[in-house]
Structure formats: C-alpha cells, structure tokens
Design an enzyme around this catalytic site. Structure first.
Site, short mmCIF file in Angstrom:
data_model
loop_
_atom_site.label_atom_id
_atom_site.label_comp_id
_atom_site.label_asym_id
_atom_site.label_seq_id
_atom_site.Cartn_x
_atom_site.Cartn_y
_atom_site.Cartn_z
N LYS A 59 12.86 2.10 -6.56
CA LYS A 59 13.19 0.99 -7.29
C LYS A 59 14.29 1.39 -8.17
O LYS A 59 15.30 0.61 -8.37
CB LYS A 59 12.00 0.58 -8.01
CG LYS A 59 11.03 -0.10 -7.17
CD LYS A 59 9.66 -0.66 -8.25
CE LYS A 59 8.67 -1.12 -7.16
NZ LYS A 59 7.36 -1.27 -7.72
N SER A 76 8.42 1.38 -11.86
CA SER A 76 6.96 2.05 -11.72
C SER A 76 6.47 1.39 -10.30
O SER A 76 7.00 0.39 -10.00
CB SER A 76 6.03 1.69 -12.75
OG SER A 76 5.97 0.33 -13.13
N ASP A 77 5.29 1.89 -10.13
CA ASP A 77 4.54 1.33 -8.87
C ASP A 77 3.28 1.87 -8.83
O ASP A 77 2.97 3.07 -9.24
CB ASP A 77 5.32 1.99 -7.63
CG ASP A 77 4.71 1.15 -6.17
OD1 ASP A 77 5.19 -0.09 -6.25
OD2 ASP A 77 3.66 1.57 -5.55
N THR A 78 2.20 0.91 -8.60
CA THR A 78 0.76 1.37 -8.47
C THR A 78 0.36 1.00 -7.16
O THR A 78 0.50 0.03 -6.16
CB THR A 78 0.07 0.07 -9.53
OG1 THR A 78 0.39 0.40 -10.64
CG2 THR A 78 -1.40 0.59 -9.24
N SER A 113 2.78 5.36 -10.57
CA SER A 113 3.79 6.27 -10.97
C SER A 113 4.76 5.64 -11.50
O SER A 113 5.03 4.45 -11.56
CB SER A 113 4.36 7.02 -9.47
OG SER A 113 3.68 7.86 -8.93
#
Length: 195
Positions: A59, A76-78, A113
């Site tokens: 991203k 961010s990413d989950t 993250s």
C-alpha cells in the site's frame, strides 16, 4: 495534539477505515486522510505477519504523491490467521458464514502490520492478538451477517460489533489491534521517529 514534536510533521493516514481514523483522533494525533487503493494480492508462500507486512508495504508503494521531508505516511493491513490460513475480507454472505463457522469454538490470531514511510526511510511493525470465540450457533452467525457489515473486515467480523460482544470468550493481547490498529505500538513508533 499529544506531542509537540509531532506538530512539525504531517501524518498521512492512507486508510479509509473509520475505525483507524477514530483511533488517531482519540490518540490526539493530527492527521490527513488520503486512502490508497491497491489489489491486495500477496505471494502464496507468505504466512501470518509476513502477509500483513507485505500488504502494508504494498500500500505504501502505491502512494502516488511525492513525500515531503516532514511527511510520515502510515499504511496498514490486518489479517486473521487460523489453521495456517489467512482469512481475508469475505466476498459474499456464503464466504462470511464459512469464515465465522470455522472460527466458532476456537482460537485464532489477529495480526496488524503498520508501515511508516518517509521520503528517506521505511519501517514496518506488527502486533499479534489471540482471540477465542465461543461456539456460535447458525442463527447467531446469520443474524450478524444480515444485520451488520462483515464484508469490509478481515475474518468476516468486527470485535466491536454484536458478534464480538456476544461471542468472544477470551482475548490475549491488544484489543485495539483486533479492531484494526495497535494504538500503543503506533504511538510508540511515531514518538521514536520524531525523537
């Protein structure tokens, strides 16, 4: 403003998530919202935090504007990690039901993250939280899918929603991480960046 040192910087939150935006407001961090839309595709060999790290950095790489010296871009990413599989956002009701049914009466891991990018450097941090669902009935799963929006959430659920309130028995680690942002880790990392 939570910290005078941050006043010199422009924090860019590249997320359309209302939950992440709310956390930044509650942390008293001034920020600009500038979402990035990329195809969230990752190599098959990645596991757990490797996936969320990769996507958070992907991203950041998709940010189309030039970063100025005092800019801090946050992406961010989950991911929900269960039985060695990553459960992403469900595509439809059938997939949402399948995800929640497999999480029922079991532990899973929620990993977020967060990537911090400036015009000179990049660092990615991640946090993991273990979550345990009670046995969920088919009615409970169907009620949640019909009356809430599981389609924009990894694993097909939001811990802050009805299903979390009635269904989660135990949590080990950061609650805010499960909602979508490990706030303490984000604050700590930002403070370290601005010295």
């Amino acid at each position: 403003m939570s910290n005078n040192k941050l006043k010199e910087y422009r924090v860019i939150l590249a997320s359309a998530s209302p939950r992440r935006q709310q956390f930044f407001r509650e942390m008293e961090i001034d920020f600009t919202v500038d979402p990035i839309h990329v195809k969230e595709i990752y190599p098959d060999h990645l596991k757990g935090a490797e996936i969320s790290d990769y996507l958070a950095e992907l991203k950041a790489g998709g940010y189309p504007k030039k970063l100025e010296p005092k800019d801090i871009l946050i992406t961010s990413d989950t991911v929900v990690w269960h039985n060695s599989l990553s459960l992403a956002k469900p595509a439809d009701e059938k997939e949402a039901f399948s995800m929640l049914n497999t999480l029922s009466n079991d532990w899973h891991e929620v990993i977020t993250s967060v990537c911090f990018t400036t015009n000179k450097s990049q660092q990615t941090v991640s946090q993991s939280t273990k979550v345990k669902f009670k046995p969920l009935s088919h009615w409970e799963i169907e009620n949640y899918i019909q009356n809430y929006n599981p389609f924009d959430k990894a694993g097909g659920y939001g811990i802050q929603d009805w299903i979390g309130l009635i269904g989660i028995e135990e949590i080990q680690g950061s609650y805010t991480n499960v909602v979508g942002l490990p706030t303490q880790l984000v604050y700590k990392t930002l403070m370290a960046m601005v010295g």
